[in-house]
Design an enzyme around this catalytic site. Structure first.
Site, PDB file in Angstrom:
ATOM      1  N   GLY A   1       0.540  -1.191   0.047  1.00  0.00           N
ATOM      2  CA  GLY A   1       0.250  -0.178   0.036  1.00  0.00           C
ATOM      3  C   GLY A   1       0.725   1.143  -0.078  1.00  0.00           C
ATOM      4  O   GLY A   1       2.172   0.963   0.498  1.00  0.00           O
TER       5      GLY A   1
ATOM      6  N   ALA B   1      -0.013  -5.289  12.176  1.00  0.00           N
ATOM      7  CA  ALA B   1      -0.304  -4.154  12.565  1.00  0.00           C
ATOM      8  C   ALA B   1       1.151  -3.286  12.407  1.00  0.00           C
ATOM      9  O   ALA B   1       1.428  -2.324  13.064  1.00  0.00           O
ATOM     10  CB  ALA B   1      -0.203  -3.778  14.052  1.00  0.00           C
ATOM     11  N   ILE B   2       0.822  -3.646  11.046  1.00  0.00           N
ATOM     12  CA  ILE B   2       2.271  -3.026   9.932  1.00  0.00           C
ATOM     13  C   ILE B   2       2.048  -1.423  10.357  1.00  0.00           C
ATOM     14  O   ILE B   2       3.263  -0.602  10.666  1.00  0.00           O
ATOM     15  CB  ILE B   2       2.771  -3.585   8.856  1.00  0.00           C
ATOM     16  CG1 ILE B   2       2.786  -5.119   8.919  1.00  0.00           C
ATOM     17  CG2 ILE B   2       3.641  -2.804   8.157  1.00  0.00           C
ATOM     18  CD1 ILE B   2       3.841  -5.786  10.058  1.00  0.00           C
ATOM     19  N   GLY B   3       1.009  -0.866  10.589  1.00  0.00           N
ATOM     20  CA  GLY B   3       0.642  -0.091  10.464  1.00  0.00           C
ATOM     21  C   GLY B   3       0.626   1.022   9.006  1.00  0.00           C
ATOM     22  O   GLY B   3       1.321   2.191   9.098  1.00  0.00           O
TER      23      GLY B   3
ATOM     24  N   ASN C   1      -1.815  -0.783  -4.938  1.00  0.00           N
ATOM     25  CA  ASN C   1      -2.600  -0.313  -3.610  1.00  0.00           C
ATOM     26  C   ASN C   1      -2.604   0.899  -2.960  1.00  0.00           C
ATOM     27  O   ASN C   1      -1.327   0.967  -2.349  1.00  0.00           O
ATOM     28  CB  ASN C   1      -2.747  -1.426  -2.754  1.00  0.00           C
ATOM     29  CG  ASN C   1      -3.059  -1.454  -1.227  1.00  0.00           C
ATOM     30  OD1 ASN C   1      -3.498  -0.277  -0.971  1.00  0.00           O
ATOM     31  ND2 ASN C   1      -4.252  -2.312  -1.013  1.00  0.00           N
TER      32      ASN C   1
ATOM     33  N   CYS D   1      -7.602  -1.026   5.618  1.00  0.00           N
ATOM     34  CA  CYS D   1      -6.462  -1.810   6.146  1.00  0.00           C
ATOM     35  C   CYS D   1      -7.333  -1.358   7.633  1.00  0.00           C
ATOM     36  O   CYS D   1      -7.946   0.361   8.268  1.00  0.00           O
ATOM     37  CB  CYS D   1      -5.826  -1.084   6.516  1.00  0.00           C
ATOM     38  SG  CYS D   1      -3.884  -0.998   7.492  1.00  0.00           S
TER      39      CYS D   1
ATOM     40  N   ASN E   1      -9.348  -8.465   2.822  1.00  0.00           N
ATOM     41  CA  ASN E   1      -8.384  -7.277   3.980  1.00  0.00           C
ATOM     42  C   ASN E   1      -8.197  -8.449   5.282  1.00  0.00           C
ATOM     43  O   ASN E   1      -9.569  -9.108   5.622  1.00  0.00           O
ATOM     44  CB  ASN E   1      -9.045  -6.236   4.111  1.00  0.00           C
ATOM     45  CG  ASN E   1      -7.178  -5.319   4.725  1.00  0.00           C
ATOM     46  OD1 ASN E   1      -6.495  -6.191   5.043  1.00  0.00           O
ATOM     47  ND2 ASN E   1      -6.913  -4.044   3.483  1.00  0.00           N
TER      48      ASN E   1
END
Lengths: 329, 289
Positions: free
Chosen positions: A56, A80-82, A109, A140, A202
Site C-alpha cells: 500500500g 499491525a504494520i500500520g 494499492n 486497513c 482484507n
C-alpha cells in the site's frame, strides 16, 4: 498402456477478464505480502504472476506502527504494520521502474487519511508508465485515520471511490473489509460509485495477549488476522459480494494452495490474491497457477472461465421430494 | 550473493542441554554463500500449523562440506516440532539472509563476545573465524550467561571455542551470580586484567542487549549486536520485524529499521533503546507441548 493425450486438445485457458482488466491467469499477490516485487525476484519467477499488487502506497512516506507488529496464531498471523511505506514519489521513481522491466501487470494499492489524499494519489499515479490498475484500500484495520474508517461506511466508501474515479481511467479495484455487519452493502456502494472490480477480504480484526507479561502481543493491541485461519470467513464474504454486485470480484483470504484458490473461483470470484502464504513459500503463486492448470486438464475443462461461478446450490436435499423423504431416520 | 530457497537435509541432531539442540544440515547452496551473523528462515514442518517460518542464525558454516549448523532452544511449538526431526529429514530453508558480522581488520584489537542464553548460537561461527587465520593476536574473551545452569551449553563444549570464557547465571547455579553484562562490566574495570575491548559482539535477549549497548556507548567502543525479533517473512516484505531507529525519518517522524533486512547486526547507536517494548521470555514448556 495409457493412450497418448490427444495433441489436438489445447492446454486449458487460464486467462480471465475482470471488467476492463485482462489477466493471463487469475493469481495475483496480495498487497503488503510481496513488498514491491524485488524482495522475491531471486526466489520466484515474477513473470508468471497474473498480476502483482504492491505494498500500500500513501502520498507521503509512513513510518508505520511501533513494534511488536506481528504475532503468529493458529494457522495464521496477526499484523499491525500500520502501512509503513516509501510514499508515492519513491514508488514512482524507484520501485515502479524496476517492475516495468518485468513482464507482469502491476497494480498499485493506494491509501489515504482523507478523501483528498486518495484523490491526490490517484492523480499522481494515473498515467504512470507500467501501471495497470489501482486498488483502493478502504479496509486497513491498523491505522487510526482513514482506511477501515472509510470501508465500514457505505457512503464514505462511495465518496472515496468517486473521488479516485474522477482522477483516473485505469481499472479500479476496491478492497473491502470483512469487519462490517453487511459486506454486501459496502460492495454495492463501491460498485455504484464506479469501482470496476471489488476485492475481498482484507484482514479480520483480531488480538492476542500474553498471560505471563499480562500484555498485549502487539503494541497496537489490535491487528489484522490473515492466513488459512480466515479462509472460511473470506469464502462467505466473497459469496455474499458476488451475489450483491454485477462487477467482477477478486477473492482474498488464506489461500495457500490451488484447491483453496479454486474454492473462491467456484463460488464466483474471477481471480484471487495470495497473501500470507507468500511469506511461508515464495514459490506458492507459481504452484497455484500450475495446480489450477492441472485441475482443469484433469476435469476436462477447456477454460477457467467455464468453471468460475459454477457452485451448485440447487437441490441441497435430494431426497426431499422423494418417496423416501417422508421416512423418519 | 542472492538468497535461495533450498531443501536441506538433517545430517545430525544432538541434544546439548535439556532444551538446547544442535542440528547439522546439508545445504550446499546456502552454506556456500553464508556469513557469520546471517540467518535462514526455516520451515519446521510442512502444513499450516505452525504457519510461519522461523529465523535461525548460522551457528557454524562449513562451505567445504556444503553444511551448516543451527543451535536452538526449545521455546515454543515451532522449535519443539523442529527438535523432533532427525537425520535424513528434509527442512525447507531460505537464506542466507541479513547483513552479518564484520570482524575488525586490525587483528590486534581486543574484542569481547557477550552471549545471553541461546544468543550463543551466532557467536560460534564468529568466534571460530576471529580465532583463525593469520595474525590472530587479538585478546578475546567470551562472556556467556543464562537464567540458570541448565540453559547453558555444557562447559566442555564451550571450552572448545578456544578462548577464555566467563560464565554467569541469574540464579548463581553456575559461574558468576547475576546478569552477564554486569560480569562483563566488572571484568573490564578490573585493574589486574588488562582487558579494555575496543569492540564488542553480542547476541541475546533485548533486555541484555540494552546493557551491552549502554556500555559500548559510554565506553566509546565499537559494537555489533545481533538483535532478535519475531519475523513474518525474513526478506523485507512483511515489515513485521521493526525496531525504532535512533535517527528520525523525513518530517521528524519516528523511523523504523527492520531486523531481517537492515540487521540482524546493528551498532549500539543505531537503535532508540528507550522506545523498545521488551519482549517477555517464552512460556514454560508445559504450555505448548
Amino acid at each position: 498402456m495409457e493412450p497418448n493425450p490427444d495433441p489436438t486438445i489445447a492446454a486449458p485457458d487460464l486467462s480471465v477478464q475482470l471488467g476492463p482488466l485482462h489477466l493471463k491467469n487469475p493469481v495475483m499477490t496480495a498487497s503488503g505480502t510481496f513488498g514491491y516485487g524485488e524482495e522475491y525476484a531471486s526466489l520466484t519467477d515474477l513473470g508468471k504472476l497474473g498480476a502483482l499488487v504492491v505494498k500500500g502506497i500513501s502520498l507521503l512516506p509512513r513510518a508505520g506502527n511501533p513494534p511488536p507488529r506481528i504475532v503468529e496464531t493458529p494457522a495464521g498471523m496477526i499484523n499491525a504494520i500500520g502501512l509503513e511505506n516509501v510514499g508515492v514519489e519513491v514508488f514512482l521513481s524507484v520501485k515502479l521502474p524496476y517492475l516495468c522491466g518485468l513482464d507482469v501487470p502491476v497494480i498499485a494499492n493506494i491509501f489515504g487519511n482523507t478523501i483528498e489524499e486518495y484523490a491526490g494519489l490517484a492523480e499522481r499515479l494515473d498515467g504512470a508508465p507500467g501501471l495497470t490498475a489501482m486498488e483502493i484500500n478502504v479496509s486497513c484495520p491498523n491505522v487510526k485515520e482513514g482506511g477501515m474508517v472509510f470501508g465500514t461506511d457505505p457512503a464514505m466508501t462511495a465518496k472515496v471511490v468517486e473521488a479516485v474515479r474522477r482522477k483516473t481511467s485505469l481499472p479500479l479495484i476496491t478492497k473491502l473489509t470483512p469487519n462490517v455487519t453487511s459486506i454486501a452493502e459496502i460492495a454495492r456502494a463501491a460498485e455504484g460509485a464506479g469501482s470496476d472490480i471489488l476485492s475481498c477480504i482484507n484482514t479480520v480484526a483480531a488480538m492476542a495477549v500474553d498471560v505471563y507479561s499480562k500484555r498485549p502481543r502487539l503494541a497496537n493491541i489490535f491487528g489484522g488476522l490473515s492466513g488459512p485461519a480466515i479462509r472460511p470467513i473470506a469464502l462467505r464474504c466473497v459469496y455474499e459480494v458476488t451475489r450483491a454486485v454485477k462487477c467482477p470480484v477478486i477473492g482474498i483470504g488464506g489461500i495457500a494452495s490451488a484447491a483453496d484458490a479454486l474454492e473462491f473461483m467456484l463460488i464466483g470470484a474471477r481471480a484471487v490474491q495470495v497473501g500470507t502464504a507468500n511469506f511461508v513459500d515464495p514459490t506458492i503463486t507459481a504452484e497455484i497457477i500450475e495446480g489450477i492448470r492441472l485441475f482443469l486438464e484433469a476435469e476436462k475443462i477447456a477454460a477457467l472461465s467455464d468453471f468460475i461461478g459454477t457452485l451448485d446450490t440447487s437441490c441441497l436435499f435430494p431426497f426431499a421430494e422423494d418417496a423416501c423423504g417422508s421416512i423418519e431416520i | 550473493m542472492e538468497k535461495v530457497l533450498e531443501t536441506a537435509r538433517i545430517i545430525c541432531r544432538e541434544s546439548l542441554a535439556p532444551l538446547i539442540v544442535r542440528l547439522r544440515l546439508h545445504s550446499p547452496g546456502i552454506s556456500a554463500a553464508a556469513r557469520a551473523g546471517q540467518f535462514v528462515m526455516l520451515k519446521v514442518r510442512e502444513g499450516i500449523d505452525p504457519l510461519l517460518r522461523r529465523p535461525f542464525s548460522f551457528h557454524r558454516i562449513h562451505p567445504d562440506k556444503g553444511e551448516i549448523e543451527v543451535l536452538f532452544r526449545i521455546a515454543g511449538r515451532g522449535t519443539l516440532a523442529l527438535s523432533k526431526l532427525g537425520p535424513g529429514d528434509p527442512v525447507s530453508l531460505i537464506g542466507p539472509l541479513g547483513n552479518g558480522f564484520e570482524l575488525p581488520l586490525d587483528r590486534t584489537t581486543q574484542i569481547a563476545f557477550i552471549a545471553g542464553g541461546i544468543g550463543i548460537a551466532p557467536l560460534g561461527e564468529l568466534i571460530a573465524q576471529a580465532l583463525s587465520g593469520p595474525g590472530q593476536t587479538q585478546k578475546a574473551h567470551l562472556f556467556y550467561g543464562a537464567r540458570s545452569a541448565s540453559e547453558l551449553l555444557p562447559e566442555d563444549i564451550v571450552s572448545q571455542f578456544g578462548l577464555r570464557v566467563h560464565f554467569a547465571t541469574d540464579d548463581g547455579s553456575f559461574g558468576y551470580k547475576g546478569r552477564v553484562t554486569k560480569l562483563f562490566e566488572e571484568f573490564t574495570a578490573r585493574a589486574d586484567e588488562d582487558f579494555r575491548p575496543a569492540e564488542v559482539y553480542s547476541c541475546g535477549p533485548l533486555a541484555m542487549q540494552y546493557h551491552v549497548a549502554k556500555w559500548a556507548l559510554e565506553n566509546d567502543a565499537l559494537s555489533q549486536l545481533s538483535l532478535e525479533s519475531l519475523m513474518g517473512c525474513g526478506i523485507g516484505a512483511c515489515l513485521g520485524c521493526a525496531l525504532p531507529a535512533a535517527d528520525c525519518g523525513p518530517g521528524d517522524d519516528q523511523r523504523f529499521v527492520h531486523v531481517c533486512e537492515d540487521g540482524p547486526i546493528f551498532s549500539a547507536g543505531s537503535i532508540k533503546w528507550n522506545q523498545i517494548l521488551i519482549q517477555q521470555s517464552p512460556p514454560p514448556t508445559y504450555l505448548f507441548s
